[in-house]
Design a protein around this motif. Structure first.
Motif, PDB file in Angstrom:
ATOM      1  N   UNK A   1     -46.726  81.690 -55.043  1.00 11.32           N
ATOM      2  CA  UNK A   1     -47.655  82.025 -53.961  1.00 11.32           C
ATOM      3  C   UNK A   1     -47.051  82.987 -52.937  1.00 11.32           C
ATOM      4  N   UNK A   2     -45.741  83.150 -52.971  1.00 12.62           N
ATOM      5  CA  UNK A   2     -45.099  84.021 -51.996  1.00 12.62           C
ATOM      6  C   UNK A   2     -44.947  83.384 -50.638  1.00 12.62           C
ATOM      7  N   UNK A   3     -44.938  82.075 -50.581  1.00  5.45           N
ATOM      8  CA  UNK A   3     -44.811  81.349 -49.324  1.00  5.45           C
ATOM      9  C   UNK A   3     -45.467  79.993 -49.431  1.00  5.45           C
ATOM     10  N   UNK A   4     -45.632  79.326 -48.311  1.00  3.69           N
ATOM     11  CA  UNK A   4     -46.263  78.005 -48.305  1.00  3.69           C
ATOM     12  C   UNK A   4     -47.697  78.094 -48.812  1.00  3.69           C
ATOM     13  N   UNK A   5     -48.088  77.135 -49.622  1.00  2.58           N
ATOM     14  CA  UNK A   5     -49.441  77.111 -50.162  1.00  2.58           C
ATOM     15  C   UNK A   5     -50.459  76.899 -49.049  1.00  2.58           C
ATOM     16  N   UNK A   6     -51.522  77.709 -49.072  1.00  3.35           N
ATOM     17  CA  UNK A   6     -52.593  77.606 -48.088  1.00  3.35           C
ATOM     18  C   UNK A   6     -53.928  77.753 -48.817  1.00  3.35           C
ATOM     19  N   UNK A   7     -54.705  76.677 -48.949  1.00  3.64           N
ATOM     20  CA  UNK A   7     -55.972  76.765 -49.693  1.00  3.64           C
ATOM     21  C   UNK A   7     -56.977  77.723 -49.078  1.00  3.64           C
ATOM     22  N   UNK A   8     -56.767  78.085 -47.822  1.00  2.79           N
ATOM     23  CA  UNK A   8     -57.707  79.025 -47.195  1.00  2.79           C
ATOM     24  C   UNK A   8     -57.614  80.418 -47.807  1.00  2.79           C
ATOM     25  N   UNK A   9     -56.477  80.739 -48.445  1.00  2.00           N
ATOM     26  CA  UNK A   9     -56.407  82.008 -49.180  1.00  2.00           C
ATOM     27  C   UNK A   9     -57.465  82.034 -50.274  1.00  2.00           C
ATOM     28  N   UNK A  10     -57.670  80.891 -50.917  1.00  2.00           N
ATOM     29  CA  UNK A  10     -58.666  80.792 -51.980  1.00  2.00           C
ATOM     30  C   UNK A  10     -60.086  80.863 -51.426  1.00  2.00           C
ATOM     31  N   UNK A  11     -60.356  80.113 -50.373  1.00  2.00           N
ATOM     32  CA  UNK A  11     -61.714  80.138 -49.811  1.00  2.00           C
ATOM     33  C   UNK A  11     -62.031  81.501 -49.200  1.00  2.00           C
ATOM     34  N   UNK A  12     -61.030  82.176 -48.617  1.00  2.00           N
ATOM     35  CA  UNK A  12     -61.258  83.528 -48.095  1.00  2.00           C
ATOM     36  C   UNK A  12     -61.585  84.495 -49.240  1.00  2.00           C
ATOM     37  N   UNK A  13     -60.870  84.350 -50.352  1.00  2.00           N
ATOM     38  CA  UNK A  13     -61.131  85.180 -51.533  1.00  2.00           C
ATOM     39  C   UNK A  13     -62.564  84.974 -52.029  1.00  2.00           C
ATOM     40  N   UNK A  14     -62.984  83.712 -52.120  1.00  2.00           N
ATOM     41  CA  UNK A  14     -64.348  83.432 -52.567  1.00  2.00           C
ATOM     42  C   UNK A  14     -65.376  84.004 -51.606  1.00  2.00           C
ATOM     43  N   UNK A  15     -65.123  83.863 -50.311  1.00  2.00           N
ATOM     44  CA  UNK A  15     -66.070  84.362 -49.317  1.00  2.00           C
ATOM     45  C   UNK A  15     -66.217  85.883 -49.408  1.00  2.00           C
ATOM     46  N   UNK A  16     -65.093  86.590 -49.540  1.00  2.00           N
ATOM     47  CA  UNK A  16     -65.156  88.061 -49.652  1.00  2.00           C
ATOM     48  C   UNK A  16     -65.899  88.476 -50.915  1.00  2.00           C
ATOM     49  N   UNK A  17     -65.547  87.836 -52.018  1.00  2.00           N
ATOM     50  CA  UNK A  17     -66.122  88.233 -53.295  1.00  2.00           C
ATOM     51  C   UNK A  17     -67.623  88.002 -53.336  1.00  2.00           C
ATOM     52  N   UNK A  18     -68.062  86.819 -52.932  1.00  2.00           N
ATOM     53  CA  UNK A  18     -69.473  86.488 -53.099  1.00  2.00           C
ATOM     54  C   UNK A  18     -70.338  87.057 -51.981  1.00  2.00           C
ATOM     55  N   UNK A  19     -69.764  87.348 -50.840  1.00  2.00           N
ATOM     56  CA  UNK A  19     -70.512  88.065 -49.804  1.00  2.00           C
ATOM     57  C   UNK A  19     -70.839  89.480 -50.293  1.00  2.00           C
ATOM     58  N   UNK A  20     -69.864  90.142 -50.935  1.00  2.00           N
ATOM     59  CA  UNK A  20     -70.105  91.467 -51.467  1.00  2.00           C
ATOM     60  C   UNK A  20     -71.039  91.432 -52.676  1.00  2.00           C
ATOM     61  N   UNK A  21     -70.812  90.477 -53.557  1.00  2.00           N
ATOM     62  CA  UNK A  21     -71.603  90.396 -54.783  1.00  2.00           C
ATOM     63  C   UNK A  21     -73.083  90.208 -54.495  1.00  2.00           C
ATOM     64  N   UNK A  22     -73.388  89.336 -53.547  1.00  2.00           N
ATOM     65  CA  UNK A  22     -74.776  89.025 -53.220  1.00  2.00           C
ATOM     66  C   UNK A  22     -75.313  89.780 -52.013  1.00  2.00           C
ATOM     67  N   UNK A  23     -74.478  90.696 -51.495  1.00  2.00           N
ATOM     68  CA  UNK A  23     -74.908  91.561 -50.389  1.00  2.00           C
ATOM     69  C   UNK A  23     -75.428  90.752 -49.208  1.00  2.00           C
ATOM     70  N   UNK A  24     -74.636  89.732 -48.843  1.00  2.00           N
ATOM     71  CA  UNK A  24     -75.044  88.850 -47.744  1.00  2.00           C
ATOM     72  C   UNK A  24     -74.819  89.513 -46.389  1.00  2.00           C
TER      73      UNK A  24
END
Length: 496
Positions: A473-496
């Motif tokens: 992970x390149x440092x301490x594990x932070x699940x918010x990296x995953x939720x931020x990734x999902x938010x960016x991806x699906x906001x763009x995908x669905x044009x929210x």
């Protein structure tokens, strides 16, 4: 090299030989063996597992481990002793007869599960599941009589994971995923899916599989792709890794992403340092770390907009009629759509963790004794209404869909969600110094493979899991990296 280390290496190689034989039987059973041969396989596995148990658990091995711990001269030797001692401590608490009987039980249960799933007959499988749950609860008492039985098995699959940490992790995911799903449902731009359900010739699907494995860098002289009811990967050793897929005539993308997923597992095992061959630390580390590689190659790479630039021409070459009027953009959007459904292995990135939460809560209840096996189908169906808003029409697409419980793998499921989160954080870190999109768009996976080998693959399980997670992970594990990734991806995908 001191005598105790030489004798330790000899013991490790003997144990490896038994693992190889048992893996060969398992792989054969899931791919080409006739259904009627289950009883003979179960008898053979009982004998082999008992022989392996007796080889490790005896006063001589206990003394050898103690001597080797004192004589270890480098980090690898110390890691081999540590891992073998951990295995010893785990199984030595189980009576030898019960250990072998459990191996036989799961060999018997898997073909029954397969038949039950195909015939939608939970009652056929239920007696085996009841025996497996009872056996796992008894084993948990042997391992740690004062600890929650489910937590005992969480720790076996993901070292150091507790129920409290697992609950907190899923809490972070739930808080991010559910509102995003609601926004997509209420405001998301429509996605074209009409082209997905049509005839996709199996010969072309098989050629697609071959091309994808070649792109991943999995050589046919060291890897084998077979077919099974439930896709999986088995490592015999670094030079012999086998994976399976399940072809569906009317769904090419099911096979495509199964191959990419299992290919990630295979890459991990193929790139372990040869110096670790035949030792107790030769395999990949925790299941969360292993799943991080399969989910990374399936989703972070395989469903990325950049990779679709490389993939789309190949799909048009192999399926010209099916994709005659379908654009690259439409394929990318379709394979990333967020669509609550019934089947975990077909789930999109956004809803996938919800499928895992269902299984986590149910298997925890089964081992804690608050849910009876007989009540599992109804409980499963209620969880799917609660988390995914879908009605489960039958047990084949409900509580019978996964092989894990038939194999006794309780505590495994959270690893999938953790792996997805590890993968997202690893890729985010690599992007700081690598132009991954440019590489993936031209089908160049070598830089990614090199980076992952340096961070994770080469170590096998010679380093502690916590160290490997930080390295990946390149440092301490932070699940918010995953939720931020999902938010960016699906906001763009669905044009929210």
């Amino acid at each position: 090299m001191k005598d105790s280390i030489l004798r330790l290496r000899a013991l490790e190689k003997q144990l490896y030989a038994y693992r190889y034989a048992l893996n060969a039987i398992d792989f054969d059973a899931e791919t080409v063996a006739p259904e009627g041969g289950a009883e003979g396989r179960a008898e053979a596995c009982e004998v082999l597992s008992r022989a392996s148990f007796d080889l490790l658990v005896n006063p001589g091995s206990a003394a050898l481990l103690q001597a080797a711990a004192a004589d270890a001269e480098d980090g690898q030797q110390a890691a081999e002793v540590r891992e073998l001692q951990r295995q010893y401590d785990e199984i030595a608490r189980i009576p030898a007869g019960e250990y072998a009987a459990f191996t036989k039980l799961v060999q018997q249960s898997v073909p029954v599960w397969t038949k039950a799933k195909r015939s939608n007959d939970f009652a056929l499988f239920a007696p085996y599941l009841e025996q497996i749950v009872a056996a796992r609860r008894a084993q948990a008492r042997y391992f740690a009589p004062d600890r929650d039985p489910y937590e005992v098995f969480l720790d076996r699959y993901e070292r150091g994971l507790t129920i409290a940490r697992c609950d907190a992790f899923f809490g972070v995911l739930r808080a991010a995923i559910l509102p995003l799903l609601a926004a997509i449902r209420d405001h998301g731009a429509p996605i074209r899916t009409d082209f997905l359900d049509q005839d996709w010739p199996l010969d072309a699907q098989k050629e697609l599989s071959r091309r994808l494995l070649a792109l991943w860098g999995l050589e046919p002289e060291h890897t084998l792709l077979a077919e099974s009811e439930h896709p999986f990967t088995t490592e015999f050793w670094r030079g012999d890794v086998r994976l399976t897929t399940h072809y569906q005539p009317r769904d090419v993308f099911s096979n495509l992403y199964s191959v990419l997923h299992e290919g990630g597992h295979a890459l991990y095992e193929r790139h372990i340092d040869p110096a670790l061959d035949y030792t107790a630390v030769a395999g990949g580390s925790t299941m969360g770390l292993h799943e991080s590689q399969s989910r990374l190659f399936e989703n972070c790479v395989g469903r990325s907009r950049a990779f679709l630039r490389w993939l789309y021409p190949l799909l048009r070459e192999l399926f010209p009629a099916q994709l005659a009027d379908v654009s690259e953009e439409e394929v990318w959007r379709a394979v990333n759509r967020a669509e609550p459904g019934l089947i975990r292995t077909e789930a999109d990135e956004l809803t996938y963790a919800l499928h895992i939460m269902v299984r986590y809560e149910l298997e925890k209840a089964l081992l804690q004794g608050t849910l009876a096996v007989a009540d599992l189908p109804a409980a499963w169906n209620e969880k799917y209404r609660q988390y995914l808003g879908v009605e489960v029409p039958d047990d084949a697409r409900g509580c019978l869909q996964d092989i894990h419980w038939a194999m006794g793998d309780f505590g495994y499921f959270p690893s999938y969600a953790l792996g997805s989160a590890y993968a997202a954080q690893a890729v985010a870190g690599l992007r700081r110094t690598m132009d991954l999109d440019a590489q993936w768009a031209r089908g160049d996976l070598a830089p990614l493979r090199d980076a992952l080998c340096a961070r994770l693959w080469r170590y096998g399980s010679s380093r502690e899991p916590a160290w490997l997670v930080r390295s990946l992970c390149g440092g301490d594990f932070d699940p918010r990296c995953y939720t931020d990734y999902l938010a960016r991806k699906y906001t763009a995908l669905y044009k929210l």
